[in-house]
Design an enzyme around this catalytic site. Structure first.
Site, PDB file in Angstrom:
ATOM      1  N   LYS A  68       0.697  -1.336  -0.208  1.00  0.00           N
ATOM      2  CA  LYS A  68       0.004   0.075   0.070  1.00  0.00           C
ATOM      3  C   LYS A  68       0.898   1.122   0.030  1.00  0.00           C
ATOM      4  CE  LYS A  68      -3.970  -1.999   2.096  1.00  0.00           C
ATOM      5  NZ  LYS A  68      -5.310  -1.714   2.902  1.00  0.00           N
ATOM      6  N   GLY A 130      -5.342   1.677  18.159  1.00  0.00           N
ATOM      7  CA  GLY A 130      -4.233   1.275  17.180  1.00  0.00           C
ATOM      8  C   GLY A 130      -3.831   2.513  16.731  1.00  0.00           C
ATOM      9  N   GLY A 132      -1.432   2.521  13.519  1.00  0.00           N
ATOM     10  CA  GLY A 132      -0.797   2.146  12.431  1.00  0.00           C
ATOM     11  C   GLY A 132      -1.545   2.413  11.191  1.00  0.00           C
ATOM     12  N   ARG A 155      -0.321   1.326  21.801  1.00  0.00           N
ATOM     13  CA  ARG A 155       0.663   0.533  23.009  1.00  0.00           C
ATOM     14  C   ARG A 155       1.822   1.708  23.240  1.00  0.00           C
ATOM     15  NH1 ARG A 155       5.550  -1.610  21.898  1.00  0.00           N
ATOM     16  NH2 ARG A 155       5.290  -1.523  19.991  1.00  0.00           N
ATOM     17  N   THR A 156       2.199   2.444  22.082  1.00  0.00           N
ATOM     18  CA  THR A 156       3.016   3.523  22.560  1.00  0.00           C
ATOM     19  C   THR A 156       2.432   4.834  22.290  1.00  0.00           C
ATOM     20  OG1 THR A 156       4.004   3.538  20.125  1.00  0.00           O
ATOM     21  CG2 THR A 156       5.231   2.410  22.022  1.00  0.00           C
ATOM     22  N   TYR A 220     -11.388  -9.887  10.810  1.00  0.00           N
ATOM     23  CA  TYR A 220     -12.550 -10.731  10.431  1.00  0.00           C
ATOM     24  C   TYR A 220     -11.973 -12.177  10.600  1.00  0.00           C
ATOM     25  CZ  TYR A 220     -11.416 -10.982   5.512  1.00  0.00           C
ATOM     26  OH  TYR A 220     -10.798 -11.276   4.439  1.00  0.00           O
TER      27      TYR A 220
END
Length: 278
Positions: A68, A130, A132, A155-156, A220
């Site tokens: 991507k 998230g 990302g 997480r960070t 999914y």
């Protein structure tokens, strides 16, 4: 001869996209062929593979992992949503030989929630887990629907903060442990991490879930994800959805860009889900 389209990535054998686009073509009466093509970076570059597809007469392609970002960097023209997402999942091969890159992931998610679940983002309190590439792709179409507030947890914390600061809309950000607890919980909770693929739960407080929350996992499978099960254990009355509708929704938007016909997603989601159970 039917027009040619494809999805490219690596691995690609598991892709549901050929099935989805075949069902769209049947539904809309469009004559086209759509296949899954593996691009092996050890054998050919992404750029060379795309040139080959154009030379063979393909009209457009979908791009999935891990290409991507390559697709984003190599398109001559980018839509506004692709620029904001910093990722491209759809190519339109123009007649003059140029490539237009678009990102239909976000609108796929938004339409799945607003049309198929019947829950509007306007004035809602939204929590996104998230920070990302998957989350990057959904933020602009989501924010355009005017939610009351959006919080990104990661997480960070730093990565969440950096992503939040890219948008004019005031987005708050934190790590998992410091998600603000709202009275009544969040209206819409979106898991944009891949944790469910590994059957893992994100370490977040169960207090994020309210009485009427919609809990949405972008992953999914052939049964509810571990995140969906967790939410239902906390509140059996919450609505829990997986990301199959987002997959079908982003495909529907790509199909529309190529064919100028917009398929109806709900029956296709149902058919794909039945086939996955076989």
């Amino acid at each position: 001869m039917n027009d040619l389209y494809a999805v490219v990535g690596d691995p690609i054998g598991h892709s549901k996209s050929p099935l989805i686009h075949r069902l769209f073509a049947e539904q809309t009466g469009q004559a086209l062929n759509y296949e899954a093509i593996r691009i092996d970076i050890e054998e050919e570059s992404f750029a060379y593979a795309i040139k080959t597809l154009i030379a063979k007469g393909y009209k457009g392609i979908n791009i999935t992992v891990p290409y991507k970002l390559d697709a984003f960097e190599q398109a001559q023209m980018l839509t506004e949503r692709a620029k904001i997402a910093h990722a491209v999942n759809t190519y339109i091969f123009n007649e003059d030989g140029t490539i237009t890159g678009d990102n239909t992931d976000g609108i796929g998610l938004v339409n799945d929630i607003e049309i198929n679940a019947g829950i509007k983002f306007k004035d809602k309190k939204v929590l996104i887990l998230g920070a990302g590439g998957a989350v990057q792709g959904i933020l602009q179409p989501l924010l355009a629907k005017q939610p009351q507030l959006v919080h990104i947890a990661n997480r960070t914390e730093k990565r969440a903060v950096v992503l939040a600061e890219r948008f004019d809309f005031k987005i708050s950000a934190s790590d998992w442990e410091n998600i603000p607890i709202l009275g009544g919980g969040y209206d819409i909770i979106i898991n944009g991490t891949s944790a469910s693929l590994d059957n893992k739960l994100i370490p977040v407080s169960k207090q994020i879930i309210g009485k009427q929350s919609l809990v949405y996992d972008m992953m999914y499978g052939d049964k509810p994800t571990v995140f969906m099960d967790w939410a239902k254990q906390i509140n059996p009355n919450c609505t829990a959805m997986d990301g199959l509708g987002m997959l079908v929704g982003q495909a529907s938007e790509a199909f529309y860009l190529w064919r100028n016909v917009r398929p109806t997603t709900a029956p296709v989601i149902a058919m794909v889900r039945e086939i996955m159970k076989l």
